[in-house]
Design an enzyme around this catalytic site. Sequence first.
Site, PDB file in Angstrom:
ATOM      1  N   GLU A 130       0.829  -1.209   0.000  1.00  0.00           N
ATOM      2  CA  GLU A 130       0.000   0.000   0.000  1.00  0.00           C
ATOM      3  C   GLU A 130       0.861   1.256   0.000  1.00  0.00           C
ATOM      4  O   GLU A 130       0.500   2.271  -0.597  1.00  0.00           O
ATOM      5  CB  GLU A 130      -0.920   0.001   1.224  1.00  0.00           C
ATOM      6  CG  GLU A 130      -2.017  -1.039   1.180  1.00  0.00           C
ATOM      7  CD  GLU A 130      -3.017  -0.768   0.070  1.00  0.00           C
ATOM      8  OE1 GLU A 130      -4.077  -0.200   0.336  1.00  0.00           O
ATOM      9  OE2 GLU A 130      -2.715  -1.122  -1.097  1.00  0.00           O
ATOM     10  N   THR A 183      -5.886   7.372  -6.495  1.00  0.00           N
ATOM     11  CA  THR A 183      -5.928   7.220  -5.046  1.00  0.00           C
ATOM     12  C   THR A 183      -5.134   8.299  -4.333  1.00  0.00           C
ATOM     13  O   THR A 183      -5.578   8.857  -3.315  1.00  0.00           O
ATOM     14  CB  THR A 183      -5.394   5.831  -4.638  1.00  0.00           C
ATOM     15  OG1 THR A 183      -6.161   4.831  -5.295  1.00  0.00           O
ATOM     16  CG2 THR A 183      -5.496   5.633  -3.136  1.00  0.00           C
TER      17      THR A 183
END
Length: 309
Positions: A130, A183
């Site tokens: 991530e 994102t």
Amino acid sequence: MESIKVFAPATVANVACGFDIFGLAVDNPGDEVIVTKRQDDQIVIQQITGDDGKLTFDIQKNTVTVPILKYLSHLDIKHGFDIILNKKMPLGSGLGSSSASSVAGVFAVNQLLNKPLNTEELLPFAMEGERIACGSAHADNVAPALLGGFVIIRSYSPLDFFKINTPADLYVSIVHPDVEVNTKDARHILKNEVSMNKTISQMGNVAGMVAGLISENYDLIGRSMVDYIIEPIRSILIPQFFEVQMAAKENGALGCSISGAGPSIFAFSRGKETAEKVGLAMQKEFTKVNIQSNLFVSSINQSGPKILD
């Protein structure tokens, strides 16, 4: 065992009111990874499918390999692996695409090495994927992808997380529109400070969501699916968001919000039949403005990654 094929599921993070602390796994879509032992100590991405050529083969920058490198370094293991990544879900969808790859990869390697770590101990390594994907090693996608179910991240320093029970008849409708939301951009537009009134209201909904899920109180779950902090900002990045949200509720959804950073939108419903009806109604609103979309309907996946072969 010399080779293994692993599936890791997509996830819905935030779940309306629980920014960076709530996440749940679904049955589909997800990613598949095939990992095979090598005779040397090299980590090699042999093939990537389903990404339209967008993902890098650089093992220091791909979310499937970074967790593996961190895992091997932590255990001081020198072993090589060939990796094939089959993307079975859209990139940048708000469904934890990078998390699914991270979890599948490190879970597969741990299996091939006869599980020196238990599944929960793999989470910090999966989180490193991530960090590569969006600049922040948050766990609200990778934790449910790894553990299955509905996961709460109580703390990041130190890392503290746990699963809670959810109603068996709770279904998720996810609609992924053919629009792009980055994102990193979706995190960048968020405010660093929140008013006391919004904080109090959000805390009430977080508590209500947890209580509703554990007690199988569907009305309480629905009442708690209100996000005062993130949704009002991120919704501007998703065309037709409020129309889709209204259509979901009018067709029986308990509530509806953004999945992760978007553009996917999810809704909770009681029962599969209602969830399918809700999903089709959500899609219809995107069709009205000529936006194509994909629909996924699922119960909450309680198992996380699974070995396919």
